[in-house]
Design a protein around this motif. Structure first.
Motif, short mmCIF file in Angstrom:
data_model
loop_
_atom_site.label_atom_id
_atom_site.label_comp_id
_atom_site.label_asym_id
_atom_site.label_seq_id
_atom_site.Cartn_x
_atom_site.Cartn_y
_atom_site.Cartn_z
N THR A 1 0.44 -1.24 -0.35
CA THR A 1 0.21 -0.60 0.22
C THR A 1 1.01 1.41 0.13
N HIS A 2 0.35 2.31 -0.26
CA HIS A 2 1.29 4.08 -0.44
C HIS A 2 1.46 3.93 1.39
N THR A 3 2.59 4.46 1.99
CA THR A 3 3.12 5.64 2.52
C THR A 3 2.08 6.22 3.88
N ARG A 4 1.29 6.39 3.37
CA ARG A 4 -0.20 7.13 4.69
C ARG A 4 -0.40 6.02 5.92
N TYR A 5 -0.12 5.34 5.36
CA TYR A 5 -0.35 4.35 7.55
C TYR A 5 0.64 4.32 7.39
N ILE B 1 15.30 10.67 4.08
CA ILE B 1 15.42 10.65 2.90
C ILE B 1 13.79 10.05 2.78
N MET B 2 13.48 10.14 1.47
CA MET B 2 12.11 10.49 1.04
C MET B 2 12.35 9.89 -0.12
N PHE B 3 11.60 8.79 -0.52
CA PHE B 3 10.83 7.55 -1.86
C PHE B 3 10.83 8.23 -3.04
N THR B 4 10.91 7.57 -4.02
CA THR B 4 10.14 8.01 -4.91
C THR B 4 10.54 6.59 -5.50
N CYS B 5 9.93 6.58 -7.20
CA CYS B 5 10.09 5.25 -7.91
C CYS B 5 11.05 5.37 -8.92
N THR B 6 11.72 6.65 -9.46
CA THR B 6 12.79 6.70 -10.17
C THR B 6 13.33 7.42 -9.77
N VAL C 1 5.41 22.38 1.38
CA VAL C 1 4.89 21.92 0.36
C VAL C 1 5.02 20.40 0.96
N ARG C 2 3.65 20.11 1.14
CA ARG C 2 2.89 18.73 0.99
C ARG C 2 3.24 17.59 -0.02
N TYR C 3 4.39 16.28 0.46
CA TYR C 3 5.08 16.17 -0.38
C TYR C 3 4.29 14.84 -0.86
N PHE C 4 4.65 14.34 -1.56
CA PHE C 4 3.96 12.59 -1.74
C PHE C 4 3.99 11.90 -2.23
N ASN C 5 4.71 10.47 -2.91
CA ASN C 5 4.58 9.90 -3.41
C ASN C 5 3.69 8.76 -3.34
N THR C 6 2.79 8.20 -4.66
CA THR C 6 2.21 6.76 -4.20
C THR C 6 2.48 5.72 -4.47
#
Length: 432
Positions: A90-94, A117-122, A302-307
């Motif tokens: 699932t995503h990182t909001r849990y 550290i902040m995670f992305t996909c690419t 900024v509110r950052y979110f990466n699904t």
């Protein structure tokens, strides 16, 4: 600009009917922007370790892929992926444990100053995020990159990636500087270019935000030595109020054989670090690490979110990759096998004038191909790359002139694999 080692889709003469039909099907459904490697593209159906296999069982020695960093389909990585995929994704909001365990373990491989550290996909997403953070932290917009750099395919990053060619013109606030050279052992020559770019920004009312470099300069032709040559340039960008972003998408995760990160060879602590391809052994994951003080302004505004960035399956895969690097001593192996491979290439160069300077660190090596006058010979480099492909060894070419062989195998590459590559390269040179 034509991609180095690109397939010409108008030339399928001599291809089997099934191959030609598959390539045409790809063109029809995927469109014209995708590219294939080699004059005769390689059709692969499975991978294992350092080998890729064609539909007829032909085995190709993969001396190019840092995506499958710890080997194609490593069983420990595959098992971790399957186990977590069967449990939760699932995503990182849990609140989940996996992302925290992985983040703490990954950050622990870096200098103490880098704690977030902040995670992305690419890797493209990671570099895009790093630029946003740098601009928020400095108030600047100017970015300095090298003359044949590649940093990503987003709209922003494409205009900071000169290697993409005229179709992606350099952005108005971007300045391009000459890549380092082996002759510039102090790094002052590279720093001079950075200082000139900073001065040009000032003349145009642009405030610098970052120096963004791949710490092994892979697209510029692979420049690794001597360790430390990056320091004067980093000092210059910081003196001008900008940050140093270390793009570790290609040299990271132990590839250079001198610790986990390419920047460490230079005795530097970056402000921001980006990473990608090798993280997941083929699974799409990437990240940006930062000094906490540089994230303050960005996080406040900024509110950052990466699904999908940092999802439980990706974190399980990332943990498994770190296990393999540690348990199989792959950093030391990259150092030792890479040194043997580089030595083999240097021996070839001593007896064959077509091979010029050999550069690199660990399992990341560039070897210039030159003509009788010592000038870059991109046509000969392409012939060598394609000749090796016909002998079931896969490498590529790089550099502004497209004349540098690019050798970057999975880190499980062995001494026997290195010896086979040298043997096949000898045969290819003899055939030209």
């Amino acid at each position: 600009m034509t991609m180095v080692n690109a397939f010409d889709p108008s030339n399928t003469a001599g291809f089997a009917a099934e191959e030609a039909a598959l390539i045409e099907r790809r063109r029809r459904v995927l469109g014209p922007a995708y590219r294939l490697f080699y004059a005769h593209p390689v059709h692969v159906v499975r991978g294992e370790g350092v080998w890729l296999y064609g539909p007829d069982g032909t085995a190709y020695l993969d001396a190019y892929n840092n995506v499958a960093s710890v080997g194609h389909c490593h069983p420990h990585v595959v098992a971790a992926l399957a186990r977590q995929a069967g449990t939760l994704n699932t995503h990182t909001r849990y609140v989940t444990d996996g992302i925290l365990d992985y983040a703490e373990r990954l950050v622990a491989t870096m200098p103490a100053e880098i704690a977030n550290i902040m995670f992305t996909c690419t890797g493209s997403e990671a570099n895009d995020l790093a630029l946003r953070v740098a601009k928020a932290a400095t108030g600047g917009t100017g970015v300095i990159v090298t003359e044949n750099a590649y940093h990503g395919v987003t709209d922003v990053l494409a205009h900071m990636s000169p290697s993409l060619g005229a179709g992606a013109p350099i952005g108005e606030t971007v300045r391009v500087v000459p890549a380092p050279t082996s002759a510039d052992t102090s790094g002052e020559g590279f720093a001079h270019g950075v200082k000139a770019a900073i001065a040009d920004m000032a003349a145009h009312g642009i405030r610098p935000s970052a120096l963004l470099v791949d710490t092994i300069f892979s697209s510029d032709g692979v420049f690794a030595d001597p360790p430390g040559f990056l320091r004067p340039a980093v000092k210059a960008i910081r003196a001008a109020g900008g940050l140093f972003i270390a793009d570790e998408v290609q040299p990271g995760f132990g590839r250079t054989g001198a610790g986990m990160w390419g920047f460490a060879r230079h005795g530097l602590v970056p402000d921001l670090v980006t990473m990608g391809k090798p993280m997941g052994d083929g699974h799409p994951m990437a990240a940006m690490a930062a000094r906490p003080e540089h994230l303050e302004a960005f996080g406040r505004e900024v509110r950052y979110f990466n699904t999908f960035g940092g999802n439980p399956v990706s974190c399980a895969v990332g943990m498994a990759v770190l296990d393999v690097i540690e348990d199989e001593s792959l950093i030391a192996s990259a150092r030792d096998v890479g040194a043997a491979l580089k030595s083999g290439l240097e021996d070839l160069a001593a007896h064959d004038g077509r091979i010029g300077e050999v550069r690199g660190a660990g399992l990341f090596i560039g070897a210039d191909i030159v003509d009788a006058k010592g000038a870059p010979d991109a046509a000969a480099a392409a012939a060598i790359v394609n000749g090796l492909r016909e002998r079931q060894v896969l490498i590529s070419a790089t550099g502004r002139e497209g004349h540098s062989l690019k050798i970057r195998p999975p880190m499980v590459f062995s001494h026997d694999n290195a010896a086979l590559l040298i043997e096949r390269l000898k045969a290819t040179l003899a055939s030209l």
